[in-house]
Design an enzyme around this catalytic site. Structure first.
Site, PDB file in Angstrom:
ATOM      1  N   LYS A 194     -32.337 -15.683  -7.957  1.00  0.00           N
ATOM      2  CA  LYS A 194     -31.593 -15.754  -8.828  1.00  0.00           C
ATOM      3  C   LYS A 194     -30.496 -16.139  -7.543  1.00  0.00           C
ATOM      4  CE  LYS A 194     -30.249 -11.721 -10.654  1.00  0.00           C
ATOM      5  NZ  LYS A 194     -29.837  -9.907 -10.789  1.00  0.00           N
ATOM      6  N   SER A 198     -29.862  -8.015 -15.411  1.00  0.00           N
ATOM      7  CA  SER A 198     -28.325  -9.244 -15.109  1.00  0.00           C
ATOM      8  C   SER A 198     -29.267 -10.326 -14.613  1.00  0.00           C
ATOM      9  CB  SER A 198     -27.325  -8.742 -14.037  1.00  0.00           C
ATOM     10  OG  SER A 198     -28.213  -8.875 -12.318  1.00  0.00           O
ATOM     11  N   SER A 214     -31.854  -3.844 -13.845  1.00  0.00           N
ATOM     12  CA  SER A 214     -31.650  -5.444 -13.451  1.00  0.00           C
ATOM     13  C   SER A 214     -32.783  -7.099 -13.660  1.00  0.00           C
ATOM     14  CB  SER A 214     -30.724  -5.698 -12.839  1.00  0.00           C
ATOM     15  OG  SER A 214     -28.843  -6.005 -13.707  1.00  0.00           O
TER      16      SER A 214
END
Lengths: 111, 493
Positions: free
Chosen positions: B81, B156, B180
């Protein structure tokens, strides 16, 4: 940047009343943000909606309940002794403006 | 051979490589080709590190040829990420503020991935500074859901979830502050695991809410997720909130068996707002766990419903403080044509931050202001205590809890644009877990409206390995995690 971590800051708002566009402008000043007129209107509505929801916390009796600022009871702090770190050149490599091994910023004025 | 490689699990890829049946360069090239083929429809990556991936692969091949020891992830491609630092690679956090920022060090988890022989293939798309549940808050375009490219992948950690689901990588790293990792895992039909707070070092993770953030793995099965977890977990002196506990080594028995295991079903997590078909899949999952010998009983977490409100306060408060560092002085964006430093701060932040980030900074700044500090911020932290105590109480009786990961399936892109209240409410089942710092895993448990549904299992603090064993047992007798999304089989919709 000078906005503090959990330093309470003075904000002249009357509690129990909905936030006004003026309040939103003041919050934006503290947060070092400049909002468009559209954003000011939108955030006024949305912050008020959110606060209305958050007010539901008032239904819970928390008298004498300790606040939980962190999920871990203990945090370890490393020994305060010098050790090798990132070289200055590397640390400054991504800075927008550098002079003589320092971060360079526009002039700092009062007020 | 190359065509099939991207369908293999991390465990299988590592085995093939170690046995000399495939070279690391072949693996790297196969996955880079896969990224190239799928990315136009998926947009899961913000940066693809093709050159360094091939270079790492060459080093791995040389090591193997020389008979040197190979790590437990040797030859396995991993995506990271874009709020987790990879030395010398651009790290945007999904924000214009850091559009060109190249970070000069490795996060601890990345250091450990590299030491384990992983091939890092790129940085994945995300909601700006991890604020969002849909991926639509990225400053660089929205990642698509491989089950229906007109729908959100969740967030997210949007790109990490979508890339694992679309078989672009077998493993990915995400971060979870209020769901997330787990929510996008559920919405894309894969496994997402949020470890106990403190188990995985946050050093090198761009902080959103420091008391809630935790790094964790995405994988297509629990076995792979556990493998990645065992590598990234464990004490790190560089993170003051890292727990001084040894790295867990989850082991799995030969046969799935949950005899004597007690699961609680908190009734507050099955109330209004849950999609009827999602609820039906959860009921079926409960029956499956019972078939494995588990006892399942209803229980109550009465303060969890206030957890959402407390989170509305705590997250923006911590985020507004953490994002104060973006001032244009040391790195990232700096506004031009300013008269003085004060104007530079304001213009830099106004230009660099997106809409949702500004909104949350505003909320955080407000709830930390002296007039309302006790009323909102302190109150929220007291409620956090009550939420955590509820969990402690039910865990005296139960080994783990069963809830939906998300009360609904993936929604159409743009449907909730600028409707923060509705978007935040989607995280109602995942948020209390972060408030209490507990481990939780989402595993695929079927389909509703043709889209994946996630089962969330919540465990006791630092009993992450045991929790993963439960999830593993469930996957041994279910096939949902093996179903491929349309993007993989039909060339996309």
């Amino acid at each position: 940047m000078p906005t503090g971590r959990s330093e309470p800051q003075t904000l002249q708002v009357v509690i129990h009343m909905a936030l006004t566009v003026d309040d939103i402008r003041q919050i934006a000043r503290l947060a070092r943000l400049e909002l468009s007129a559209e954003e000011e209107r939108l955030f006024t509505d949305q912050l008020n909606q959110l606060i209305e929801q958050v007010e539901e916390m008032g239904q819970v009796d928390t008298e004498g309940v300790p606040p939980m600022y962190h999920p871990l009871a203990t945090q370890h702090i490393r020994e305060d002794k010098p050790r090798a770190s990132m070289p200055q050149e590397k640390a400054l490599d991504q800075a927008p403006d550098v002079e003589a091994g320092c971060f360079r910023v526009p002039k700092i004025t009062e007020g | 051979m190359h065509d099939a490689l991207y369908n293999l699990s991390a465990t299988e890829l590592n085995r093939l490589f170690v046995r000399g049946q495939v070279s690391a360069v072949e693996i790297a090239e196969a996955f880079l080709a896969r990224i190239e083929a799928v990315e136009p429809r998926l947009h899961a990556f913000l940066t693809v590190t093709a050159d360094s991936a091939v270079e790492t692969a060459r080093e791995l091949d040389a090591k193997r040829a020389a008979g040197e020891p190979l790590g437990p992830l040797a030859g396995v491609p991993v995506a990271v990420k874009d709020n987790v630092a990879v030395d010398g690679v651009r790290m945007t956090c999904g924000s214009k503020m850091l559009a060109e920022y190249v970070i000069p060090y490795d996060a601890t988890v990345v250091r450990r991935l590299k030491d384990a022989g992983a091939i890092i293939v790129g940085k994945t798309n995300m909601d700006e500074f991890a604020m969002g549940s849909s991926g639509e808050n990225s400053a660089f375009g929205t990642t698509r859901n491989p089950w229906d490219t007109a729908r959100v992948p969740g967030g997210s950690s949007s790109g990490s979830a979508a890339s694992v689901a679309a078989r672009v990588v077998p493993l990915a790293i995400g971060s979870d502050t209020g769901g997330s990792i787990r929510q996008p895992a559920a919405l894309t039909g894969i496994v997402g695991f949020k470890p106990t707070y403190g188990y995985v070092s946050r050093y090198g993770l761009a902080a959103l809410a420091s008391s809630l953030d935790q790094i964790g793995p995405f994988a297509r099965d629990v076995h792979d997720a556990a493998r990645l977890f065992s590598i990234i977990a464990g004490y790190d002196p560089l993170d003051s909130t890292s727990a001084d506990v040894p790295a867990p080594q989850p082991e799995f028995p030969s046969e799935p068996d949950l005899k004597g295991v007690r699961f609680g079903m908190p009734r507050e997590y099955f109330g209004e707002g849950i999609d009827a078909e999602v609820k039906a899949r959860l009921d079926e999952a409960v029956a499956t766990l019972q078939d494995l010998g588990a006892e399942v009983e209803e229980c109550s977490l009465p303060h969890s419903k206030y957890g959402l409100q407390a989170y509305y306060v705590i997250l923006p408060a911590e985020a507004s403080a953490n994002l104060a560092r973006f001032d244009g002085v040391r790195y990232g964006h700096r506004a031009k044509d300013v008269a003085d430093v004060a104007e530079m701060y304001v213009k830099t932040r106004t230009e660099g931050f997106g809409h949702e980030v500004k909104r949350r900074i505003m909320i955080g700044t407000y709830v930390l202001s002296s007039d309302v500090y006790d009323k909102y911020y302190k109150k929220a932290q007291q409620i956090r205590t009550l939420v955590a105590r509820d969990f402690d109480r039910v865990f005296e009786e139960f080994d783990a809890l069963i809830t939906p990961t998300s009360p609904e399936v993936a929604w159409p892109l743009g449907e909730r644009h600028d409707d923060p209240i509705r978007t935040y409410a989607a995280d109602v089942c995942t948020i209390p877990v972060n408030l209490a710092g507990l481990p939780a895993v989402s595993v695929p448990c079927g389909f509703a409206h043709g889209l994946p549904v996630g089962l969330q299992l919540v465990g006791k603090r630092f009993e992450d390995s045991r929790l993963l064993q439960f999830a593993w047992a469930y996957q041994q007798v279910t096939e949902f995690h093996k179903v491929q999304p349309p993007l993989n089989t039909e060339g996309g919709r």
